[in-house]
Write a protein that holds these residues in place. Structure first.
Motif, short mmCIF file in Angstrom:
data_model
loop_
_atom_site.label_atom_id
_atom_site.label_comp_id
_atom_site.label_asym_id
_atom_site.label_seq_id
_atom_site.Cartn_x
_atom_site.Cartn_y
_atom_site.Cartn_z
N ASP A 16 0.79 -1.22 0.00
CA ASP A 16 0.00 0.00 0.00
C ASP A 16 0.83 1.28 0.00
OD1 ASP A 16 -2.53 1.02 -0.20
OD2 ASP A 16 -2.78 1.25 1.95
N ASP A 17 2.01 1.22 -0.58
CA ASP A 17 2.89 2.39 -0.64
C ASP A 17 3.82 2.18 -1.83
OD1 ASP A 17 4.72 4.46 -0.14
OD2 ASP A 17 5.73 3.34 1.44
N MET A 18 3.76 3.07 -2.81
CA MET A 18 4.51 2.85 -4.05
C MET A 18 6.02 2.85 -3.82
SD MET A 18 4.21 1.92 -6.96
CE MET A 18 4.38 2.02 -8.70
N ALA A 19 6.53 3.73 -2.98
CA ALA A 19 7.97 3.76 -2.74
C ALA A 19 8.43 2.44 -2.12
CB ALA A 19 8.33 4.93 -1.84
N THR A 20 7.68 1.94 -1.16
CA THR A 20 8.02 0.66 -0.53
C THR A 20 7.89 -0.48 -1.53
OG1 THR A 20 7.25 1.52 1.59
CG2 THR A 20 7.50 -0.87 1.41
N ALA A 21 6.85 -0.44 -2.36
CA ALA A 21 6.65 -1.49 -3.36
C ALA A 21 7.84 -1.53 -4.32
CB ALA A 21 5.35 -1.24 -4.13
N GLU A 22 8.31 -0.36 -4.75
CA GLU A 22 9.46 -0.32 -5.64
C GLU A 22 10.71 -0.85 -4.94
OE1 GLU A 22 9.51 3.76 -6.87
OE2 GLU A 22 8.08 3.40 -8.50
N ASP A 23 10.89 -0.51 -3.67
CA ASP A 23 12.03 -1.03 -2.91
C ASP A 23 11.98 -2.55 -2.82
OD1 ASP A 23 13.02 1.50 -2.48
OD2 ASP A 23 12.23 1.67 -0.43
N VAL A 24 10.79 -3.09 -2.57
CA VAL A 24 10.61 -4.54 -2.46
C VAL A 24 11.02 -5.21 -3.78
CG1 VAL A 24 8.78 -6.29 -2.39
CG2 VAL A 24 8.88 -4.54 -0.63
N VAL A 25 10.58 -4.64 -4.90
CA VAL A 25 10.89 -5.22 -6.21
C VAL A 25 12.39 -5.11 -6.50
CG1 VAL A 25 10.50 -5.00 -8.69
CG2 VAL A 25 8.57 -4.89 -7.11
N HIS A 26 12.97 -3.97 -6.18
CA HIS A 26 14.41 -3.80 -6.42
C HIS A 26 15.20 -4.80 -5.58
CE1 HIS A 26 14.54 0.13 -8.72
NE2 HIS A 26 13.28 -0.16 -8.60
N ASP A 27 14.77 -5.01 -4.34
CA ASP A 27 15.45 -5.99 -3.48
C ASP A 27 15.34 -7.39 -4.06
OD1 ASP A 27 16.16 -3.97 -1.74
OD2 ASP A 27 14.58 -4.44 -0.26
N ALA A 28 14.19 -7.70 -4.68
CA ALA A 28 14.02 -9.02 -5.30
C ALA A 28 14.99 -9.19 -6.47
CB ALA A 28 12.58 -9.19 -5.77
N PHE A 29 15.16 -8.15 -7.28
CA PHE A 29 16.08 -8.23 -8.40
C PHE A 29 17.53 -8.32 -7.92
CE2 PHE A 29 12.53 -6.97 -11.07
CZ PHE A 29 12.77 -7.72 -12.21
N ILE A 30 17.85 -7.64 -6.84
CA ILE A 30 19.20 -7.73 -6.27
C ILE A 30 19.46 -9.15 -5.79
CG2 ILE A 30 20.63 -7.00 -4.32
CD1 ILE A 30 19.34 -4.19 -4.69
N ALA A 31 18.47 -9.74 -5.12
CA ALA A 31 18.62 -11.12 -4.64
C ALA A 31 18.81 -12.08 -5.82
CB ALA A 31 17.41 -11.53 -3.80
N LEU A 32 18.05 -11.86 -6.89
CA LEU A 32 18.20 -12.71 -8.07
C LEU A 32 19.59 -12.55 -8.67
CD1 LEU A 32 17.07 -14.64 -10.22
CD2 LEU A 32 16.20 -12.63 -11.43
#
Length: 187
Positions: free
Chosen positions: A50-66
């Protein structure tokens, strides 16, 4: 299902039957994956956190983990599934942290407040559906978001959330029943 491994050992043509060689993993095109899946994953994460900045951080963290684990990825086709699962798990972590902060600091805050610009982008009916979705239990929110916003199959949802296909079906059914009741009552 384990997505990662250290490589595949296979006998080569000029090797003896018992001798095995470690094959190099297939490299991923992370830029193409990022271009194709960043926005859909961010939209999905937005539904959960429910927060775009946090959502983008979550996705970026997923790509970093990948990126950090790509050398152990057995099947490049599993990368998108890995990203979805990582996004769901990262969203859960964010929500747990928020809950802990609220509990320990006794902050009263509307966890569903949206930025003014995102409110303008959604039509009134979409806002109503999203508000009703947010009142559902977390698992039902995740299943419905993956099914109707992510267009995933039951098998893909089950894999992303780490639950059975039956649990996907029951959560989707119960969630839709509750949504219909909430939306029907408001009209």
């Amino acid at each position: 299902m384990t997505v990662f491994s250290e490589g595949v050992r296979t006998p080569g043509p000029d090797r003896e039957a018992g001798e095995q060689v470690l094959e190099a993993p297939v490299p991923l095109d992370l830029a193409a994956l990022y271009a194709a899946h960043r926005l859909p994953l961010a939209r999905f994460a937005l539904l959960l956190v429910d927060d775009m900045a946090t959502a983008e951080d979550v996705v970026h963290d997923a790509f970093i983990a990948l990126q950090q684990h790509q050398s152990r990825l057995r099947d490049p086709a599993a990368a998108v599934g890995y990203l979805r699962t990582t996004v769901v798990n990262n969203c859960r972590s964010v929500l747990r942290k928020r809950q802990t902060v609220r509990r320990h600091l006794s902050l009263v805050r509307d966890s569903h407040a949206e930025a003014a610009d995102s409110e303008l982008l959604l039509a009134a009916t979409q806002q109503e559906v999203l508000a009703a979705l947010r009142r559902l239990p977390r698992r039902q929110q995740e299943v419905l978001a993956l099914r109707y916003w992510g267009n995933l199959s039951e098998a893909e949802i089950a894999e992303a959330l780490g639950i059975s296909r039956g649990a996907v079906k029951s959560n989707a059914s119960r969630g839709m029943d509750k949504l219909e009741a909430m939306l029907g009552a408001s009209r």
